[in-house]
Design a protein around this motif. Structure first.
Motif, PDB file in Angstrom:
ATOM      1  N   LYS A 135      -5.861  -7.533  -3.396  1.00 53.25           N
ATOM      2  CA  LYS A 135      -7.012  -7.934  -2.598  1.00 53.25           C
ATOM      3  C   LYS A 135      -7.449  -9.373  -2.855  1.00 53.25           C
ATOM      4  N   ASN A 136      -7.032  -9.935  -3.955  1.00 55.32           N
ATOM      5  CA  ASN A 136      -7.489 -11.286  -4.293  1.00 55.32           C
ATOM      6  C   ASN A 136      -7.064 -12.327  -3.275  1.00 55.32           C
ATOM      7  N   TYR A 137      -6.049 -12.025  -2.484  1.00 54.86           N
ATOM      8  CA  TYR A 137      -5.516 -13.008  -1.537  1.00 54.86           C
ATOM      9  C   TYR A 137      -6.110 -12.847  -0.137  1.00 54.86           C
ATOM     10  N   ASN A 138      -7.101 -11.971  -0.028  1.00 55.14           N
ATOM     11  CA  ASN A 138      -7.806 -11.818   1.240  1.00 55.14           C
ATOM     12  C   ASN A 138      -8.667 -13.051   1.483  1.00 55.14           C
ATOM     13  N   ILE A 139      -8.502 -13.693   2.625  1.00 59.00           N
ATOM     14  CA  ILE A 139      -9.207 -14.938   2.915  1.00 59.00           C
ATOM     15  C   ILE A 139     -10.597 -14.633   3.466  1.00 59.00           C
ATOM     16  N   LYS A 140     -11.625 -15.097   2.760  1.00 56.39           N
ATOM     17  CA  LYS A 140     -13.002 -14.895   3.199  1.00 56.39           C
ATOM     18  C   LYS A 140     -13.453 -15.983   4.158  1.00 56.39           C
ATOM     19  N   ASP A 141     -13.003 -17.201   3.935  1.00 61.16           N
ATOM     20  CA  ASP A 141     -13.421 -18.296   4.806  1.00 61.16           C
ATOM     21  C   ASP A 141     -12.455 -19.461   4.643  1.00 61.16           C
ATOM     22  N   HIS A 142     -12.596 -20.449   5.526  1.00 63.72           N
ATOM     23  CA  HIS A 142     -11.749 -21.638   5.485  1.00 63.72           C
ATOM     24  C   HIS A 142     -12.550 -22.804   6.039  1.00 63.72           C
ATOM     25  N   CYS A 143     -12.185 -24.016   5.636  1.00 63.86           N
ATOM     26  CA  CYS A 143     -12.859 -25.199   6.157  1.00 63.86           C
ATOM     27  C   CYS A 143     -12.015 -26.434   5.867  1.00 63.86           C
ATOM     28  N   ASN A 144     -11.571 -27.118   6.907  1.00 62.32           N
ATOM     29  CA  ASN A 144     -10.896 -28.413   6.795  1.00 62.32           C
ATOM     30  C   ASN A 144      -9.778 -28.432   5.752  1.00 62.32           C
ATOM     31  N   LEU A 146      -9.049 -26.154   3.332  1.00 60.98           N
ATOM     32  CA  LEU A 146      -9.260 -25.343   2.134  1.00 60.98           C
ATOM     33  C   LEU A 146      -9.505 -23.888   2.519  1.00 60.98           C
ATOM     34  N   LEU A 147      -9.097 -22.970   1.644  1.00 58.89           N
ATOM     35  CA  LEU A 147      -9.321 -21.543   1.825  1.00 58.89           C
ATOM     36  C   LEU A 147     -10.219 -21.018   0.721  1.00 58.89           C
ATOM     37  N   LEU A 148     -11.083 -20.084   1.053  1.00 58.09           N
ATOM     38  CA  LEU A 148     -11.887 -19.356   0.071  1.00 58.09           C
ATOM     39  C   LEU A 148     -11.381 -17.929   0.035  1.00 58.09           C
ATOM     40  N   LEU A 149     -10.853 -17.515  -1.127  1.00 56.62           N
ATOM     41  CA  LEU A 149     -10.244 -16.193  -1.258  1.00 56.62           C
ATOM     42  C   LEU A 149     -11.239 -15.170  -1.779  1.00 56.62           C
ATOM     43  N   HIS A 150     -10.802 -13.915  -1.739  1.00 58.30           N
ATOM     44  CA  HIS A 150     -11.662 -12.793  -2.119  1.00 58.30           C
ATOM     45  C   HIS A 150     -12.127 -12.891  -3.573  1.00 58.30           C
ATOM     46  N   ASN A 151     -11.308 -13.440  -4.440  1.00 61.71           N
ATOM     47  CA  ASN A 151     -11.667 -13.545  -5.857  1.00 61.71           C
ATOM     48  C   ASN A 151     -12.396 -14.850  -6.175  1.00 61.71           C
ATOM     49  N   ASN A 152     -13.022 -15.460  -5.147  1.00 59.79           N
ATOM     50  CA  ASN A 152     -13.771 -16.705  -5.298  1.00 59.79           C
ATOM     51  C   ASN A 152     -12.903 -17.843  -5.817  1.00 59.79           C
ATOM     52  N   CYS A 153     -11.698 -17.888  -5.330  1.00 59.82           N
ATOM     53  CA  CYS A 153     -10.789 -18.990  -5.621  1.00 59.82           C
ATOM     54  C   CYS A 153     -10.717 -19.883  -4.384  1.00 59.82           C
ATOM     55  N   VAL A 154     -10.951 -21.182  -4.577  1.00 62.09           N
ATOM     56  CA  VAL A 154     -10.799 -22.153  -3.499  1.00 62.09           C
ATOM     57  C   VAL A 154      -9.429 -22.798  -3.663  1.00 62.09           C
ATOM     58  N   VAL A 155      -8.626 -22.760  -2.607  1.00 58.14           N
ATOM     59  CA  VAL A 155      -7.237 -23.200  -2.723  1.00 58.14           C
ATOM     60  C   VAL A 155      -6.874 -24.083  -1.533  1.00 58.14           C
ATOM     61  N   ASN A 156      -6.050 -25.084  -1.799  1.00 64.74           N
ATOM     62  CA  ASN A 156      -5.461 -25.907  -0.754  1.00 64.74           C
ATOM     63  C   ASN A 156      -3.997 -25.507  -0.633  1.00 64.74           C
ATOM     64  N   PRO A 157      -3.618 -24.723   0.393  1.00 67.04           N
ATOM     65  CA  PRO A 157      -2.228 -24.257   0.490  1.00 67.04           C
ATOM     66  C   PRO A 157      -1.244 -25.372   0.794  1.00 67.04           C
ATOM     67  N   ALA A 158      -1.715 -26.522   1.252  1.00 63.64           N
ATOM     68  CA  ALA A 158      -0.808 -27.630   1.553  1.00 63.64           C
ATOM     69  C   ALA A 158      -0.362 -28.340   0.279  1.00 63.64           C
ATOM     70  N   THR A 159      -1.283 -28.519  -0.673  1.00 63.39           N
ATOM     71  CA  THR A 159      -0.966 -29.241  -1.906  1.00 63.39           C
ATOM     72  C   THR A 159      -0.801 -28.322  -3.113  1.00 63.39           C
ATOM     73  N   HIS A 160      -1.049 -27.003  -2.945  1.00 61.71           N
ATOM     74  CA  HIS A 160      -0.945 -26.008  -4.029  1.00 61.71           C
ATOM     75  C   HIS A 160      -1.961 -26.283  -5.132  1.00 61.71           C
ATOM     76  N   GLN A 161      -3.093 -26.849  -4.801  1.00 62.79           N
ATOM     77  CA  GLN A 161      -4.168 -27.043  -5.768  1.00 62.79           C
ATOM     78  C   GLN A 161      -5.210 -25.956  -5.579  1.00 62.79           C
ATOM     79  N   TRP A 162      -5.856 -25.570  -6.674  1.00 63.66           N
ATOM     80  CA  TRP A 162      -6.799 -24.463  -6.590  1.00 63.66           C
ATOM     81  C   TRP A 162      -7.830 -24.566  -7.698  1.00 63.66           C
TER      82      TRP A 162
END
Length: 500
Positions: A135-144, A146-162
């Motif tokens: 469930k941690n990879y469920n996307i709660k929101d996104h903006c410009n 960046l993704l906000l995941l279910h486990n409150n992780c903010v991640v940039n899938p383009a650069t692999h930074q989190w």
């Protein structure tokens, strides 16, 4: 965010100043910056990392003109170009990326396996009981970008930074209030992102007694408590937002209907489509908010699909009606744009069309079909199947700017019959709105991705979007699929506050 960028380049003395002294100090610094020759100022800013260039642009007019005039802030690094769509089927671990294939070296992928995981081999819904972090990879929101995941992780899938956020405040409040998290990020204004917890009214469970005083009170309240996380400070902060204008109604009436929350961040404000069909405009710069009436009023039916989205021309409200009317079914698409001129907020109808009544010659297909990444099938099927698909996924890249690709000149007539058209629009869902063009993305029966062009009322079939061997991931073979989808504009800036 408006206050963050201004503080990045101030001297300690300026930061410590208060009142009129601080304002005078800032004016003096701006005057000094304005007196620098343009070539000297541009030479200095060229040596500054990208995120600081974005912040420098907000210091004063002279610096902004220098950044814009010399193109110091590289547009190709910013989340300005449309790359494709993320589509997350509810029984997949990772979201899938849907785009036009490209041979470009830069790739966008829904593969989030670079994040830390306690169970990296867990890829199936029914394995959750075995300690899976599925469930941690469920996307709660996104903006410009960046993704906000279910486990409150903010991640940039383009650069692999989190970055995993610290533990936040309670998810519930008095009166059965639940807080929903929304992400705010604009690298052209500030290098920092924020996460805002917005209060919403949840249904009372069986046996729970409503508080009469709460049910009769105005909602949202005149002073609305929210929680804001800033990547600059690295901590959560409780903030009170003051309402400007009237409330949406009483809590009891608002709570009685369905609950949903669609959001878009546009020109420094967070717009949210909340339960019982009202909108909130939240300003993070001055801690105020206001209620906006929806364009079709408060009596919207449950079967309406609604999304709010930003695009090049403004903020859009998209409604898709797939109900039955007397002796026929309809697929009515309506689109409004918000006019905020002269201090008023007025919805202007841009488009109103029943897609089922469109003639066959209005349906086209793209010459190059979009491709679904199928990362879940590649990673979690049996080993023999996995080797073949890993090779295919490695060879195909999914980096594409569609801003100039979805055009009339690229379309080819599809040749559908009238019966084919009716079958195509049997089960239509909204996927998203193009960030730079007036194009609505739809899915037909969760199988085919469509692009509907408001200008010209043309429909373009883009390609298949149903995952390969999805039946292997379903707990029940005949259960209905549910998807989440959103438009993705990648951000390639390497600077990421708090990155791991």
């Amino acid at each position: 965010m408006a206050g963050d960028e201004g503080q990045l380049l101030k001297s300690p003395d300026a930061t410590a100043a208060h009142g009129d002294g601080r304002e005078e100090m800032e004016e003096e610094l701006q005057d000094q910056a304005a007196r620098l020759p343009d070539d000297v100022l541009a030479g200095i800013l060229r040596r500054v990392p990208p995120r600081w260039v974005a912040a420098s642009r907000c210091v004063c007019r002279a610096w902004r003109d220098a950044v814009d005039g010399r193109r110091l802030l590289r547009a190709d690094l910013l989340p300005l170009s449309f790359a494709g769509l993320f589509v997350h089927f509810d029984e997949h671990k990772f979201p899938e990326f849907l785009a036009r294939p490209s041979s470009s070296a830069a790739a966008v992928s829904g593969n989030l396996s670079f994040l830390p995981s306690a169970s990296p081999d867990c890829g199936y819904y029914w394995q959750q009981s075995q300690g899976c972090d599925w469930k941690n990879y469920n996307i709660k929101d996104h903006c410009n970008g960046l993704l906000l995941l279910h486990n409150n992780c903010v991640v940039n899938p383009a650069t692999h930074q989190w970055n995993i956020l610290p533990k936040g405040p309670a998810k519930r409040g008095a009166g059965n209030v639940r807080y929903r998290s929304r992400l705010v990020y604009d690298p052209t204004v500030s290098p920092y992102y924020k996460v805002v917890k917005i209060p919403t009214l949840a249904y009372y469970r069986r046996g729970e007694e409503p508080d009469p005083s709460m049910e009769e009170s105005q909602w949202p309240p005149s002073v609305c408590k929210m929680f804001v996380y800033s990547s600059k400070s690295g901590c959560w902060e409780e903030k009170n937002f003051v309402r400007e204008g009237d409330a949406a109604g009483t809590a009891g009436k608002i709570r009685a209907r369905r609950s949903k929350l669609s959001a878009a961040y546009f020109r420094g404000a967070l717009y949210l489509h909340c339960q019982t069909d009202f909108l909130m405009r939240v300003s993070l710069s001055n801690n105020t908010y206001s209620v906006i009436e929806p364009p079709m009023g408060r009596n919207a039916e449950d079967y309406l699909q609604i999304k709010i989205a930003k695009s090049g021309n403004g903020l859009y409200f998209v409604a898709l009606d797939t109900s039955s009317r007397r002796d026929r079914d309809i697929c009515r698409l309506r689109v409004w744009i918000l006019n905020e001129s002269c201090g008023q907020m007025v919805w202007m109808l841009k488009h109103d069309k029943d897609l089922k009544q469109m003639p066959c010659h209005q349906l086209f297909r793209t010459p190059v079909k979009w491709v679904l990444e199928d990362i879940n099938c590649s990673m979690f099927r049996d080993s023999e199947f996995q080797q073949d698909n890993n090779k295919e996924t490695t060879e195909e890249k999914f980096d594409w700017s569609s801003d100039g690709d979805i055009e009339d000149k690229n379309m080819v007539h599809h040749g559908y019959s009238l019966e084919d058209m009716r079958d195509l629009f049997y089960d239509i869902e909204l996927l998203g709105f193009h960030p730079n063009e007036e194009i609505v993305f739809l899915t037909a029966s969760k199988q085919t991705c469509l692009a509907y062009h408001l200008n010209g009322s043309k429909i373009e079939e883009l390609g298949n979007m149903y995952p390969k061997d999805y039946y292997w991931f379903k707990e029940l073979a005949n259960e209905m699929e549910h998807i989440k989808s959103f438009i993705y504009t990648p951000c390639w800036m390497q600077e990421f506050p708090g990155s791991n």
